[in-house]
Scaffold this active site. Structure first.
Site, short mmCIF file in Angstrom:
data_model
loop_
_atom_site.label_atom_id
_atom_site.label_comp_id
_atom_site.label_asym_id
_atom_site.label_seq_id
_atom_site.Cartn_x
_atom_site.Cartn_y
_atom_site.Cartn_z
N SER A 97 0.86 -1.17 0.00
CA SER A 97 0.00 0.00 0.00
C SER A 97 0.90 1.23 0.00
O SER A 97 1.86 1.30 0.77
CB SER A 97 -0.93 -0.01 1.20
OG SER A 97 -1.96 0.95 1.00
N GLU A 98 0.61 2.18 -0.88
CA GLU A 98 1.57 3.24 -1.15
C GLU A 98 1.77 4.20 0.02
O GLU A 98 2.71 5.00 0.00
CB GLU A 98 1.20 4.00 -2.43
CG GLU A 98 -0.10 4.77 -2.38
CD GLU A 98 -1.28 3.95 -2.90
OE1 GLU A 98 -1.24 2.71 -2.81
OE2 GLU A 98 -2.26 4.58 -3.36
N ASN A 99 0.94 4.12 1.03
CA ASN A 99 1.18 4.96 2.21
C ASN A 99 2.31 4.42 3.09
O ASN A 99 2.70 5.08 4.04
CB ASN A 99 -0.09 5.16 3.03
CG ASN A 99 -0.65 3.86 3.57
OD1 ASN A 99 -0.74 2.88 2.83
ND2 ASN A 99 -1.00 3.83 4.83
#
Lengths: 233, 218, 233, 218
Positions: free
Chosen positions: B46-48
């Site tokens: 997840s890009e966070n």
């Protein structure tokens, strides 16, 4: 050891003025500098340019600054959770620059690391590339993006020591490490401030050299935006 | 009969390969995690800033500091790691993430994608989508074939502001599986009970029918 | 969990061929991939281009490859500790490209992160900038530098898990994290290989996604180049 | 009488300010760490990836994994941190390191520095020097005024391949403290017992005598 501690949030924000450009860590409401934002509201500084991945929600995070109309311009990648934001943007009261999330992270890191500019494939062929230099490398088109130039960076870490060394927790890390040292003055708030020497030098996420001021905040709210759970049965 | 969202997710899950690192967008893509074939190992990024995402936490165990890019509380699996945003997009831009699955408002027959902005309406922003589509070698769009008014979302040319150019490789909708070919969409598979004619009617862009077109199998 | 473990060093180096470009972590003899270097010697692969900050000493590190004349070209920032290196360079047997240390680190990081090129002030006005684009940003001249393009990266970490997650120790970290994922195949040797789940996800220096193969090496020599000590009295 | 290497280091140490992060090059600069004024806090950065360097370890306590950029075994002080090379040069290039002290073969009166290569002789490489001189706001060169043959190292123009252009701000030698001015070197301080004439003779570049030129005090 160079001591970076300040005792209060107002001391930490000394020098913040109307019209300044601020970077704020956090993704959604996760890992945001709650205490610095509260102090910015209290100081009533206006005409701010805020660089932050998101703009908070109406009643928390950067949304609190928006309610007070303190923000002149917002630079973000995603702003979908905020009705007051929408109103100010559509009415033209606030300027909004939307940029790709990876570009946002890297423009911060470029400022931190002393790179004026870099080429990224993100945004080529879209509105984001308008007015920017584009260039082919290895058969693929790229856009030239520039380092941010901000006055203050407001960072939230989990633990920190007197020397300004930081450790983050979980996904509350996000943009925070990349923004440290990316502005003229980096102000860090931590949940737990410990003495120098108590953190393992091998396990520091951000060395203190990137930090100018650090203080401990109390009673973090850490609001959850989307509480998703499974039932145990 | 056209697939429902879970059906689309289930069909997309067949595209996962052993050893894949996968980034799932919000909406239908998120559901793909429920249909991973038992015999393969994949990890979700997840890009966070998390790799090795697990299911939602049990009630009462949610942690405000552990979320996904949809801001949902999550858990992590063995072998997981947390990292900063620059490192996260290094994974994406550096092509270390093997497969990106995301939604779209429009896809063109040359692989352009539009999914972040409708002029005159509220703009939420592109988030990480522009980085993802500009970087990934392998992008699957998961979406409904037409919008709520029945207008095709598979076009000769996108009408909305683009997210990326010539980047989509495969589209999976409630009606069909299609690739992007040199001169238009290529129909590879039809949903059970959906006719090729129905798909042609729902596709505004040029649609070629693959010689070996067949019904999806689950 | 995607398992990256291989059981032997020869399995780890499968696919290494004559003429390939290799990146090797380490600073001096600190944090070098001892086991991979030994295997490269055993494999007798030749015409290698090696990207590494240093070239080892005559009897250890990359010096072992030089003794066997396996290196066609060396890309490094500092090579002053090696007599055989000097001989091969002065005789023209080996090509040498010297580049600034920070540029070396960032060309690796650019390859890892998918940036084709970046502007840095280092080397402007020197031999290093010859034939390269130079450009002014904010009143200062910069040189355009390109990402490395290597076949294998050989990395030495302290601890690693089956998923390829890595933790380094002390200054043995150096270029190792920046080179992970900067080549087509990243091979990591660790002093201690642990099961997935035994490392704190919050304390991983390099996530496993940047690693293709990992194995545990035995009996590291970890030679000290300059033993400097104080007497206790 | 001209200073010895320790004397040069001692004079340079007076340039340290409270709160400075300092990068020390190999040679004379390393000695500066022995003369830090008691009432200020400084931290030493070494570009191989450590901040907060302490003295050499006690015999038997040396650790092959903890060295400085000179490949010497070292220790760390409270508040120290280890990091990768890209982060290390982010500190340098991003101007977070406040002061760089390094040696030189030649310095020109416009602040050019040459310290990495003698054509035709063995070239050791620039290491981190090019990054350091191109980035630091505040660079002090520590060197002998002349080479072993008595030839001045303070020139109108460097004859050796450059390490950096127009970057040196101050030079401290066994004879003098000099700044780089708009039209040449500016003599600020003389070593105890060294005459201005002696310094003029040892300086090949243009040398201006500051109005308030005075003897170094220790």
């Amino acid at each position: 050891m160079i001591n970076k501690t300040v005792s209060t949030v107002s001391e930490a924000l000394e020098g913040v003025q109307n019209g300044m450009t601020l970077m704020l860590g956090g993704f959604g409401l996760c890992g945001i500098p709650e205490k610095a934002i509260a102090e910015l509201v209290r100081l009533q500084v206006t005409d701010l340019t805020c660089i932050s991945n998101n703009a908070g929600v109406d009643t928390f995070g950067l949304g609190l600054l928006l309610q007070q109309k303190q923000v002149k311009k917002m630079i973000a990648s995603y702003v979908g959770e905020n009705a007051e934001f929408e109103r100010q943007m559509l009415s033209g009261e606030m300027e909004v620059e939307l940029i790709p999330q990876g570009t946002l992270a890297e423009r911060a890191r470029a400022a931190q690391a002393g790179f004026p500019a870099f080429y990224t494939p993100a945004g080529y062929g879209t509105e984001v590339a308008e007015g920017k230099e584009v260039r082919e490398f290895n058969g693929k088109m790229h856009v030239l993006e520039q380092a941010f130039d901000a006055d203050f960076a407001f960072i939230k870490a989990w633990k920190g020591d007197e020397a300004g060394n930081l450790i983050f927790k979980g996904t509350a890390r996000n943009f925070n490490p990349n923004m440290c040292g990316a502005a003229k003055i980096t102000v860090v708030e931590v949940e737990e401030l410990v003495s120098a020497g108590s953190l393992d030098p091998n396990q520091i996420h951000v060395p203190g050299i990137f930090v100018q001021r650090i203080f401990e905040g109390k009673d973090y709210e850490k609001r959850i935006e989307q509480r998703t759970v499974r039932s145990k049965t | 009969m056209a697939l429902d969202k879970n059906g689309i997710a289930q069909r997309i899950a067949q595209e996962l390969k052993d050893g894949y690192y996968v980034n799932l967008g919000i909406g239908i893509p998120t559901l793909v995690a429920n249909y991973i074939p038992k015999d393969i190992a994949v990890e979700f990024q997840s890009e966070n800033g998390v790799l090795g995402m697990g299911p939602f936490p049990f009630e009462g165990e949610e942690d405000a500091d552990i979320i996904n890019a949809g801001k949902q509380t999550i858990t992590t699996l063995k072998g997981a790691s947390f990292f900063d945003s620059a490192t996260s997009f290094a994974m994406i831009r550096g092509k270390h993430v093997d497969l990106t699955i995301l939604g779209a408002m429009e896809v063109s027959q040359t692989g352009d994608i539009a999914n972040w902005k409708i002029p005159g309406k509220m703009v939420k922003g592109m988030g990480g989508a522009m980085d993802l589509v500009a970087s990934a070698e392998n992008i699957i769009v998961a979406m409904m074939h037409t919008n709520r008014s029945g207008v095709s979302k598979l076009l000769k040319k996108c009408s909305l502001p683009l997210t990326g150019v010539g980047c989509v490789k495969k589209i999976i909708t409630e009606l069909a599986v299609m690739d992007i070919g040199p001169t238009g969409f290529i129909l590879r598979e039809t949903a059970p009970g959906v006719s090729i004619d129905e798909i042609i009617k729902a596709t505004a862009g040029d649609l070629h029918i693959a010689e070996d077109v067949h019904v999806m199998s689950f």
